[in-house]
Design a protein around this motif. Structure first.
Motif, PDB file in Angstrom:
ATOM      1  N   GLN A 139     -17.477  27.206  17.628  1.00 52.72           N
ATOM      2  CA  GLN A 139     -18.154  27.493  18.890  1.00 52.72           C
ATOM      3  C   GLN A 139     -17.393  26.858  20.048  1.00 52.72           C
ATOM      4  O   GLN A 139     -17.048  25.681  20.028  1.00 52.72           O
ATOM      5  N   LYS A 140     -17.130  27.641  21.067  1.00 47.43           N
ATOM      6  CA  LYS A 140     -16.378  27.155  22.219  1.00 47.43           C
ATOM      7  C   LYS A 140     -17.204  26.174  23.046  1.00 47.43           C
ATOM      8  O   LYS A 140     -18.428  26.262  23.097  1.00 47.43           O
ATOM      9  N   PHE A 141     -16.508  25.264  23.686  1.00 45.94           N
ATOM     10  CA  PHE A 141     -17.117  24.348  24.654  1.00 45.94           C
ATOM     11  C   PHE A 141     -16.465  24.641  25.998  1.00 45.94           C
ATOM     12  O   PHE A 141     -15.243  24.607  26.126  1.00 45.94           O
ATOM     13  N   LEU A 142     -17.283  24.933  26.994  1.00 46.15           N
ATOM     14  CA  LEU A 142     -16.771  25.341  28.295  1.00 46.15           C
ATOM     15  C   LEU A 142     -17.199  24.339  29.361  1.00 46.15           C
ATOM     16  O   LEU A 142     -18.396  24.115  29.569  1.00 46.15           O
ATOM     17  N   VAL A 143     -16.216  23.733  30.023  1.00 45.20           N
ATOM     18  CA  VAL A 143     -16.484  22.850  31.157  1.00 45.20           C
ATOM     19  C   VAL A 143     -16.276  23.678  32.421  1.00 45.20           C
ATOM     20  O   VAL A 143     -15.154  24.064  32.751  1.00 45.20           O
ATOM     21  N   LYS A 144     -17.368  23.966  33.113  1.00 45.13           N
ATOM     22  CA  LYS A 144     -17.296  24.751  34.333  1.00 45.13           C
ATOM     23  C   LYS A 144     -17.222  23.816  35.535  1.00 45.13           C
ATOM     24  O   LYS A 144     -17.776  22.716  35.522  1.00 45.13           O
ATOM     25  N   THR A 145     -16.542  24.261  36.580  1.00 45.34           N
ATOM     26  CA  THR A 145     -16.447  23.493  37.816  1.00 45.34           C
ATOM     27  C   THR A 145     -16.740  24.419  38.986  1.00 45.34           C
ATOM     28  O   THR A 145     -16.797  25.648  38.838  1.00 45.34           O
ATOM     29  N   GLU A 146     -16.907  23.828  40.148  1.00 45.32           N
ATOM     30  CA  GLU A 146     -17.113  24.608  41.366  1.00 45.32           C
ATOM     31  C   GLU A 146     -15.821  24.728  42.171  1.00 45.32           C
ATOM     32  O   GLU A 146     -15.849  25.098  43.338  1.00 45.32           O
ATOM     33  N   LYS A 147     -14.699  24.421  41.527  1.00 47.85           N
ATOM     34  CA  LYS A 147     -13.398  24.461  42.191  1.00 47.85           C
ATOM     35  C   LYS A 147     -12.596  25.697  41.801  1.00 47.85           C
ATOM     36  O   LYS A 147     -11.400  25.785  42.079  1.00 47.85           O
ATOM     37  N   GLY A 148     -13.235  26.657  41.150  1.00 46.66           N
ATOM     38  CA  GLY A 148     -12.535  27.890  40.801  1.00 46.66           C
ATOM     39  C   GLY A 148     -11.737  27.807  39.520  1.00 46.66           C
ATOM     40  O   GLY A 148     -10.843  28.621  39.292  1.00 46.66           O
ATOM     41  N   PHE A 149     -12.039  26.831  38.651  1.00 43.47           N
ATOM     42  CA  PHE A 149     -11.375  26.800  37.347  1.00 43.47           C
ATOM     43  C   PHE A 149     -12.346  26.255  36.303  1.00 43.47           C
ATOM     44  O   PHE A 149     -13.253  25.479  36.612  1.00 43.47           O
ATOM     45  N   ASN A 150     -12.141  26.702  35.051  1.00 46.22           N
ATOM     46  CA  ASN A 150     -12.942  26.268  33.910  1.00 46.22           C
ATOM     47  C   ASN A 150     -12.011  25.829  32.790  1.00 46.22           C
ATOM     48  O   ASN A 150     -10.869  26.299  32.695  1.00 46.22           O
ATOM     49  N   LEU A 173      -0.327  17.830  31.388  1.00 45.91           N
ATOM     50  CA  LEU A 173      -1.140  17.582  32.578  1.00 45.91           C
ATOM     51  C   LEU A 173      -0.997  18.763  33.520  1.00 45.91           C
ATOM     52  O   LEU A 173       0.120  19.196  33.820  1.00 45.91           O
ATOM     53  N   VAL A 174      -2.125  19.299  33.962  1.00 44.19           N
ATOM     54  CA  VAL A 174      -2.128  20.360  34.963  1.00 44.19           C
ATOM     55  C   VAL A 174      -2.776  19.831  36.230  1.00 44.19           C
ATOM     56  O   VAL A 174      -3.884  19.278  36.184  1.00 44.19           O
ATOM     57  N   ILE A 175      -2.080  20.000  37.348  1.00 48.69           N
ATOM     58  CA  ILE A 175      -2.612  19.613  38.656  1.00 48.69           C
ATOM     59  C   ILE A 175      -2.804  20.884  39.470  1.00 48.69           C
ATOM     60  O   ILE A 175      -1.870  21.682  39.615  1.00 48.69           O
ATOM     61  N   LEU A 176      -4.019  21.087  39.966  1.00 47.87           N
ATOM     62  CA  LEU A 176      -4.312  22.254  40.799  1.00 47.87           C
ATOM     63  C   LEU A 176      -4.547  21.780  42.233  1.00 47.87           C
ATOM     64  O   LEU A 176      -5.362  20.879  42.472  1.00 47.87           O
ATOM     65  N   ASP A 177      -3.834  22.403  43.173  1.00 55.58           N
ATOM     66  CA  ASP A 177      -4.015  22.017  44.566  1.00 55.58           C
ATOM     67  C   ASP A 177      -5.261  22.687  45.136  1.00 55.58           C
ATOM     68  O   ASP A 177      -6.022  23.346  44.409  1.00 55.58           O
ATOM     69  N   ARG A 178      -5.480  22.551  46.426  1.00 56.98           N
ATOM     70  CA  ARG A 178      -6.697  23.081  47.034  1.00 56.98           C
ATOM     71  C   ARG A 178      -6.744  24.602  47.031  1.00 56.98           C
ATOM     72  O   ARG A 178      -7.790  25.193  47.262  1.00 56.98           O
ATOM     73  N   HIS A 179      -5.607  25.229  46.783  1.00 58.63           N
ATOM     74  CA  HIS A 179      -5.555  26.698  46.697  1.00 58.63           C
ATOM     75  C   HIS A 179      -5.516  27.166  45.245  1.00 58.63           C
ATOM     76  O   HIS A 179      -5.247  28.328  44.965  1.00 58.63           O
ATOM     77  N   ASN A 180      -5.768  26.250  44.329  1.00 57.53           N
ATOM     78  CA  ASN A 180      -5.789  26.526  42.885  1.00 57.53           C
ATOM     79  C   ASN A 180      -4.425  26.914  42.327  1.00 57.53           C
ATOM     80  O   ASN A 180      -4.340  27.568  41.281  1.00 57.53           O
ATOM     81  N   GLN A 181      -3.364  26.513  42.991  1.00 60.81           N
ATOM     82  CA  GLN A 181      -2.029  26.736  42.451  1.00 60.81           C
ATOM     83  C   GLN A 181      -1.722  25.614  41.463  1.00 60.81           C
ATOM     84  O   GLN A 181      -1.763  24.437  41.820  1.00 60.81           O
ATOM     85  N   PRO A 182      -1.418  25.957  40.201  1.00 60.93           N
ATOM     86  CA  PRO A 182      -1.232  24.914  39.181  1.00 60.93           C
ATOM     87  C   PRO A 182       0.197  24.389  39.118  1.00 60.93           C
ATOM     88  O   PRO A 182       1.166  25.100  39.400  1.00 60.93           O
TER      89      PRO A 182
END
Length: 340
Positions: free
Chosen positions: A183-194, A240-249
């Motif tokens: 069963q998948k575990f999904l961490v949702k955020t309000e920043k446009g990525f899960n 490590l993934v870093i996403l900026d304010r425009h969601n560019q990884p």
């Protein structure tokens, strides 16, 4: 012996499996105010057996009212209108309000009120204050450590059978337990990525300054949205993934992922962090407003690992390293060069 109203009877009732006498028993049971909250709780639980997060409350309500309308109640249907006389006025007739209608109305009122506050009913939210961390054990056996000034929203009545979903604001470390049915575990955020995982250990940071995910063990997939396009990147341990304010990884390989969860032990690891960024971290973690009047000072960088139990201890450590003067009034901090 009179049948008692219990969870199984109400579940049968919601599934249209009850007899007229059982429906009448439920009506009478609903007359007591203390039973109405239990009724709704079991209604939500019944719905959540087939829907993880958003139970269709209107459907069981319609079914319930339909049950009441189609049920037969010989002892109350034949009562007829009641004559009421008021001195000095004409006599008028007031029709009897059937108990089944009262019960249905109570259920409607209860469901309407719950609809307004349905999020607080369906979900439980754990929060941490500034400077506080908190360890949580979820129903599936997974563990979560919330960093300061963060919140985690989880289903109040447990996870469903299809996926496990939580909503994170702030920062948290996750140690997710693998299930036998994958069963998948999904961490949702309000920043446009899960973040989607099965069983692994990782840290998620999602604040105003941006977002990042560091993977210690296992495998995770990050789904992020850029404009109207949804993309995915898969991480391996040490990524490590870093996403900026425009969601560019920006993906970094073979990093020390554990240093991004070092805050669990009140340890702060800095890797070329500017004092300006250090001030932002103090604001996010401890609620301090940090001003650095000198741009040159603000661009000086921090490198190393430091232990500190609170903001004062951390500020003193940094001040000693850079020979800084600290001026503080409540939550307002000014960092200056120490000219002495």
């Amino acid at each position: 012996m009179k049948t008692m109203v219990n969870k199984q009877l109400l579940f049968d009732h919601f599934e249209n499996k009850t007899m007229p006498l059982q429906k009448r028993l439920i009506e009478e049971w609903l007359q007591k105010e203390k039973n109405q909250e239990q009724f709704y709780q079991w209604l939500v639980e019944w719905e959540m057996q087939s829907a993880l997060y958003q139970p269709e409350i209107e459907l069981p309500l319609q079914r319930y009212v339909q049950h009441m309308e189609t049920s037969s109640h010989p002892s109350i249907e034949d009562q007829g209108p009641v004559e009421t006389s008021v001195p000095g006025r004409h006599t008028f007739q007031l029709p009897t309000l059937h108990r089944w209608l009262v019960a249905a109305s109570l259920a409607l009122l209860l469901l309407f009120s719950a609809w307004i506050g349905r999020e607080s009913i369906l979900f439980r939210t754990y929060r941490t204050a500034f400077g506080e961390t908190r360890t949580l054990k979820l129903d599936d056996g997974s563990h979560v450590v919330l960093n300061a000034n963060s919140s985690l929203q989880i289903p109040r009545f447990g996870f469903g059978t299809r996926t496990r979903e939580v909503l994170l604001q702030g920062e948290a470390f996750f140690a997710i337990k693998h299930t036998t049915d994958n069963q998948k575990f999904l961490v949702k955020t309000e920043k446009g990525f899960n973040v989607t995982v099965h069983g692994t250990e990782f840290t998620v940071y999602t604040r105003s300054q941006g977002a990042k995910v560091a993977l210690e063990k296992g495998k995770v997939a990050i789904n992020y949205t850029v404009g109207s396009v949804t993309k995915e990147v898969t991480l391996k341990p040490g990524d490590l993934v870093i996403l900026d304010r425009h969601n560019q990884p920006k993906l970094k390989r073979q990093v020390d992922a554990q240093k991004y969860s070092a805050w669990k032990e009140h340890r702060f690891v800095f890797d070329d962090m500017t004092l300006r960024q250090f001030g932002d971290m103090l604001n996010e973690t401890y609620g301090l407003q940090v001003d650095i009047p000198s741009d040159k000072l603000a661009q000086r960088t921090l490198v190393g690992s430091f232990q500190a139990d609170d903001a004062d201890e951390l500020l003193k450590t940094i001040a000693d390293i850079f020979n800084l003067k600290i001026e503080r009034q409540k939550n307002h901090v000014i960092l200056l060069n120490n000219v002495n």
